[in-house]
Design a protein around this motif. Structure first.
Motif, PDB file in Angstrom:
ATOM      1  N   PHE A  98     -75.064  21.134  21.234  1.00  0.00           N
ATOM      2  CA  PHE A  98     -75.876  20.789  22.407  1.00  0.00           C
ATOM      3  C   PHE A  98     -75.359  19.515  23.067  1.00  0.00           C
ATOM      4  CE2 PHE A  98     -79.313  18.865  24.767  1.00  0.00           C
ATOM      5  CZ  PHE A  98     -79.867  19.943  25.425  1.00  0.00           C
ATOM      6  N   VAL A  99     -75.090  18.480  22.278  1.00  0.00           N
ATOM      7  CA  VAL A  99     -74.590  17.222  22.839  1.00  0.00           C
ATOM      8  C   VAL A  99     -73.241  17.456  23.511  1.00  0.00           C
ATOM      9  CG1 VAL A  99     -73.800  14.897  22.293  1.00  0.00           C
ATOM     10  CG2 VAL A  99     -75.859  15.792  21.195  1.00  0.00           C
ATOM     11  N   SER A 100     -72.375  18.253  22.897  1.00  0.00           N
ATOM     12  CA  SER A 100     -71.066  18.549  23.483  1.00  0.00           C
ATOM     13  C   SER A 100     -71.215  19.281  24.815  1.00  0.00           C
ATOM     14  CB  SER A 100     -70.233  19.395  22.515  1.00  0.00           C
ATOM     15  OG  SER A 100     -70.024  18.720  21.297  1.00  0.00           O
ATOM     16  N   ALA A 101     -72.135  20.247  24.853  1.00  0.00           N
ATOM     17  CA  ALA A 101     -72.372  20.986  26.098  1.00  0.00           C
ATOM     18  C   ALA A 101     -72.899  20.058  27.186  1.00  0.00           C
ATOM     19  CB  ALA A 101     -73.356  22.128  25.849  1.00  0.00           C
ATOM     20  N   MET A 105     -61.006  17.512  45.360  1.00  0.00           N
ATOM     21  CA  MET A 105     -59.702  17.095  45.882  1.00  0.00           C
ATOM     22  C   MET A 105     -58.580  18.072  45.527  1.00  0.00           C
ATOM     23  SD  MET A 105     -59.883  12.933  45.418  1.00  0.00           S
ATOM     24  CE  MET A 105     -59.955  12.926  43.632  1.00  0.00           C
ATOM     25  N   MET A 106     -58.745  18.793  44.411  1.00  0.00           N
ATOM     26  CA  MET A 106     -57.763  19.796  44.000  1.00  0.00           C
ATOM     27  C   MET A 106     -58.475  21.069  43.568  1.00  0.00           C
ATOM     28  SD  MET A 106     -54.642  18.006  41.872  1.00  0.00           S
ATOM     29  CE  MET A 106     -53.923  19.640  41.538  1.00  0.00           C
ATOM     30  N   PHE A 107     -58.000  22.201  44.044  1.00  0.00           N
ATOM     31  CA  PHE A 107     -58.611  23.481  43.706  1.00  0.00           C
ATOM     32  C   PHE A 107     -58.509  23.763  42.202  1.00  0.00           C
ATOM     33  CE2 PHE A 107     -58.569  28.146  43.337  1.00  0.00           C
ATOM     34  CZ  PHE A 107     -59.786  28.430  43.938  1.00  0.00           C
ATOM     35  N   THR A 108     -57.443  23.308  41.566  1.00  0.00           N
ATOM     36  CA  THR A 108     -57.277  23.523  40.123  1.00  0.00           C
ATOM     37  C   THR A 108     -58.426  22.898  39.349  1.00  0.00           C
ATOM     38  OG1 THR A 108     -54.865  23.591  40.296  1.00  0.00           O
ATOM     39  CG2 THR A 108     -55.789  23.091  38.130  1.00  0.00           C
ATOM     40  N   PHE A 109     -58.801  21.678  39.710  1.00  0.00           N
ATOM     41  CA  PHE A 109     -59.918  21.023  39.020  1.00  0.00           C
ATOM     42  C   PHE A 109     -61.245  21.694  39.367  1.00  0.00           C
ATOM     43  CE2 PHE A 109     -56.783  17.582  38.667  1.00  0.00           C
ATOM     44  CZ  PHE A 109     -56.932  17.260  37.325  1.00  0.00           C
ATOM     45  N   HIS A 110     -61.346  22.215  40.569  1.00  0.00           N
ATOM     46  CA  HIS A 110     -62.557  22.963  40.943  1.00  0.00           C
ATOM     47  C   HIS A 110     -62.744  24.157  40.012  1.00  0.00           C
ATOM     48  CE1 HIS A 110     -65.456  25.276  43.276  1.00  0.00           C
ATOM     49  NE2 HIS A 110     -64.596  26.289  43.268  1.00  0.00           N
ATOM     50  N   MET A 111     -61.662  24.858  39.722  1.00  0.00           N
ATOM     51  CA  MET A 111     -61.763  26.029  38.842  1.00  0.00           C
ATOM     52  C   MET A 111     -62.023  25.634  37.394  1.00  0.00           C
ATOM     53  SD  MET A 111     -61.702  28.437  40.893  1.00  0.00           S
ATOM     54  CE  MET A 111     -61.370  30.042  40.197  1.00  0.00           C
ATOM     55  N   ILE A 112     -61.526  24.463  36.988  1.00  0.00           N
ATOM     56  CA  ILE A 112     -61.877  23.948  35.658  1.00  0.00           C
ATOM     57  C   ILE A 112     -63.377  23.671  35.602  1.00  0.00           C
ATOM     58  CG2 ILE A 112     -61.619  21.981  34.087  1.00  0.00           C
ATOM     59  CD1 ILE A 112     -58.698  21.775  35.006  1.00  0.00           C
ATOM     60  N   ASP A 113     -63.898  23.044  36.664  1.00  0.00           N
ATOM     61  CA  ASP A 113     -65.335  22.759  36.715  1.00  0.00           C
ATOM     62  C   ASP A 113     -66.153  24.042  36.636  1.00  0.00           C
ATOM     63  OD1 ASP A 113     -64.519  20.174  37.077  1.00  0.00           O
ATOM     64  OD2 ASP A 113     -65.029  20.055  39.194  1.00  0.00           O
ATOM     65  N   MET A 114     -65.744  25.060  37.372  1.00  0.00           N
ATOM     66  CA  MET A 114     -66.477  26.326  37.372  1.00  0.00           C
ATOM     67  C   MET A 114     -66.419  27.003  36.007  1.00  0.00           C
ATOM     68  SD  MET A 114     -67.708  26.556  40.440  1.00  0.00           S
ATOM     69  CE  MET A 114     -68.190  28.266  40.667  1.00  0.00           C
ATOM     70  N   SER A 115     -65.259  26.970  35.383  1.00  0.00           N
ATOM     71  CA  SER A 115     -65.094  27.599  34.072  1.00  0.00           C
ATOM     72  C   SER A 115     -65.970  26.932  33.018  1.00  0.00           C
ATOM     73  CB  SER A 115     -63.623  27.534  33.637  1.00  0.00           C
ATOM     74  OG  SER A 115     -62.791  28.197  34.546  1.00  0.00           O
ATOM     75  N   VAL A 116     -65.956  25.605  33.015  1.00  0.00           N
ATOM     76  CA  VAL A 116     -66.767  24.869  32.030  1.00  0.00           C
ATOM     77  C   VAL A 116     -68.257  25.087  32.292  1.00  0.00           C
ATOM     78  CG1 VAL A 116     -67.397  22.570  31.193  1.00  0.00           C
ATOM     79  CG2 VAL A 116     -64.998  23.135  31.597  1.00  0.00           C
ATOM     80  N   SER A 117     -68.659  25.021  33.567  1.00  0.00           N
ATOM     81  CA  SER A 117     -70.074  25.110  33.929  1.00  0.00           C
ATOM     82  C   SER A 117     -70.680  26.474  33.632  1.00  0.00           C
ATOM     83  CB  SER A 117     -70.262  24.794  35.416  1.00  0.00           C
ATOM     84  OG  SER A 117     -69.844  23.488  35.713  1.00  0.00           O
ATOM     85  N   TYR A 118     -69.907  27.563  33.831  1.00  0.00           N
ATOM     86  CA  TYR A 118     -70.504  28.890  33.784  1.00  0.00           C
ATOM     87  C   TYR A 118     -69.927  29.818  32.709  1.00  0.00           C
ATOM     88  CZ  TYR A 118     -71.986  26.948  38.202  1.00  0.00           C
ATOM     89  OH  TYR A 118     -72.499  26.101  39.141  1.00  0.00           O
ATOM     90  N   LEU A 119     -68.834  29.408  32.081  1.00  0.00           N
ATOM     91  CA  LEU A 119     -68.262  30.243  31.030  1.00  0.00           C
ATOM     92  C   LEU A 119     -68.296  29.576  29.649  1.00  0.00           C
ATOM     93  CD1 LEU A 119     -65.108  31.715  32.842  1.00  0.00           C
ATOM     94  CD2 LEU A 119     -67.390  32.730  32.597  1.00  0.00           C
ATOM     95  N   ILE A 120     -68.390  28.269  29.606  1.00  0.00           N
ATOM     96  CA  ILE A 120     -68.347  27.563  28.321  1.00  0.00           C
ATOM     97  C   ILE A 120     -69.702  26.946  27.966  1.00  0.00           C
ATOM     98  CG2 ILE A 120     -67.287  25.641  27.056  1.00  0.00           C
ATOM     99  CD1 ILE A 120     -64.713  26.152  28.606  1.00  0.00           C
ATOM    100  N   VAL A 121     -70.310  26.227  28.902  1.00  0.00           N
ATOM    101  CA  VAL A 121     -71.575  25.542  28.620  1.00  0.00           C
ATOM    102  C   VAL A 121     -72.742  26.500  28.339  1.00  0.00           C
ATOM    103  CG1 VAL A 121     -73.368  24.076  29.650  1.00  0.00           C
ATOM    104  CG2 VAL A 121     -70.974  23.372  29.740  1.00  0.00           C
ATOM    105  N   PRO A 122     -72.968  27.570  29.135  1.00  0.00           N
ATOM    106  CA  PRO A 122     -74.136  28.431  28.898  1.00  0.00           C
ATOM    107  C   PRO A 122     -74.254  29.002  27.477  1.00  0.00           C
ATOM    108  CG  PRO A 122     -73.275  28.858  31.066  1.00  0.00           C
ATOM    109  CD  PRO A 122     -72.280  27.949  30.393  1.00  0.00           C
ATOM    110  N   PRO A 123     -73.202  29.625  26.909  1.00  0.00           N
ATOM    111  CA  PRO A 123     -73.381  30.134  25.539  1.00  0.00           C
ATOM    112  C   PRO A 123     -73.620  29.021  24.521  1.00  0.00           C
ATOM    113  CG  PRO A 123     -71.078  30.323  26.229  1.00  0.00           C
ATOM    114  CD  PRO A 123     -71.879  29.976  27.440  1.00  0.00           C
TER     115      PRO A 123
END
Length: 309
Positions: free
Chosen positions: A54-57, A75-93
């Motif tokens: 939980f703390v890690s998430a 500022m960079m699309f690459t970091f935008h996709m990292i943000d999206m991946s972490v927010s919706y593919l890693i944090v929820p589970p």
């Protein structure tokens, strides 16, 4: 590093969001500690692994939604996709598995939730999340959302809810709420990968920059209003997003972003598949051990000495 030196502490770390996330972590430890002991003492305690998860998430979600990665994502699309991946593919589970079952049961015990039960159906959940995620990355829609502050927040919140509903079919925190067998969960994960692939492929194989936020200076300045208190000075100091781009062109940044998204997706789905398979294998062997123990139980023979003359 990465141009972050040009921004203030407040712009980099968003203190109000940091305090909010700290409050969420404190609330979590209160619920699994004093509140559980008072209101649900018979329930299982949160494990050390759940607390760490939980703390890690919470830390990851803060970094990509309010910390430096959020700024870099504008500022960079690459970091935008990292943000999206972490927010919706890693944090929820991670959130679903780290919060004990008794908390989820209390949250959804209210009668009002029954009217929204249709949203928890596996097919509705998987289609809703993947449709919303793909639509969000249609260039015109993405640019519009990224340049309208309150819509930006609303869309991100809806995506988070949709992601939680989708992941709840796989990483179900309450055993009795399970609708899918382990084999069906594995198929569900594969289906998620297939449904998300067209959006990633569309981004990876595009030959021209599709997102004005990362290629047009004027649009970029409007989007930066989400992170910077006075974005009007940005063009006077920098030429546009290209100043912060580590790659040669917006096209390369865009392609790398799509690749990163797909790789992170495959990594997370691989971890979840391993998790499902491990629990399925462990349960099957436990059932086999019980069956073997029953079959090998000694048979008592009648005492032939009793009743003899």
């Amino acid at each position: 590093m990465l141009g972050l030196k040009y921004f203030s502490f407040e712009e980099l770390w968003t203190p109000w969001f940091l305090f909010f996330m700290i409050a969420v972590v404190i609330l979590y430890f209160y619920l699994i500690g004093p509140w559980r002991e008072k209101h649900a003492p018979h329930t299982d305690k949160a494990t050390v692994w759940q607390k760490i998860m939980f703390v890690s998430a919470a830390v990851m979600f803060y970094l990509v939604q309010g910390g430096p990665f959020s700024l870099l994502g504008h500022m960079m699309f690459t970091f935008h996709m990292i943000d999206m991946s972490v927010s919706y593919l890693i944090v929820p589970p991670m959130l679903l598995l780290s919060v004990p079952a008794f908390i989820w049961q209390r949250i959804f015990a209210a009668q009002g939730w029954k009217k929204l039960r249709f949203m928890t159906h596996p097919i509705a959940a998987i289609l809703t999340f993947n449709m919303l995620f793909s639509l969000y990355h249609v260039p015109l829609l993405n640019d519009y959302v990224m340049t309208h502050f309150w819509l930006h927040r609303l869309v991100y919140f809806i995506l988070l809810v949709a992601a939680m509903l989708m992941w709840a079919q796989i990483a179900n925190p309450v055993p009795e709420w399970n609708r899918l067998t382990d084999l069906k969960k594995m198929a569900y994960v594969f289906a998620n990968g297939v449904l998300l692939t067209p959006a990633c492929a569309f981004i990876i194989f595009a030959s021209t920059p599709m997102y004005a936020v990362y290629s047009d200076p004027d649009t970029w300045v409007k989007a930066m209003g989400y992170c910077v208190s006075d974005p009007s000075q940005l063009l006077a100091l920098f030429d546009g997003p290209q100043f912060f781009n580590l790659l040669a062109s917006p096209e390369e940044d865009q392609q790398l972003g799509g690749i990163v998204m797909k790789l992170l997706q495959e990594f997370m789905y691989g971890v979840i598949l391993a998790y499902i398979f491990f629990h399925w294998f462990k349960r099957e062997h436990k059932d086999d051990d019980v069956t073997n123990a029953t079959n090998e139980a000694p048979i008592e023979l009648p005492n032939m000495n009793k009743g003899t003359v």
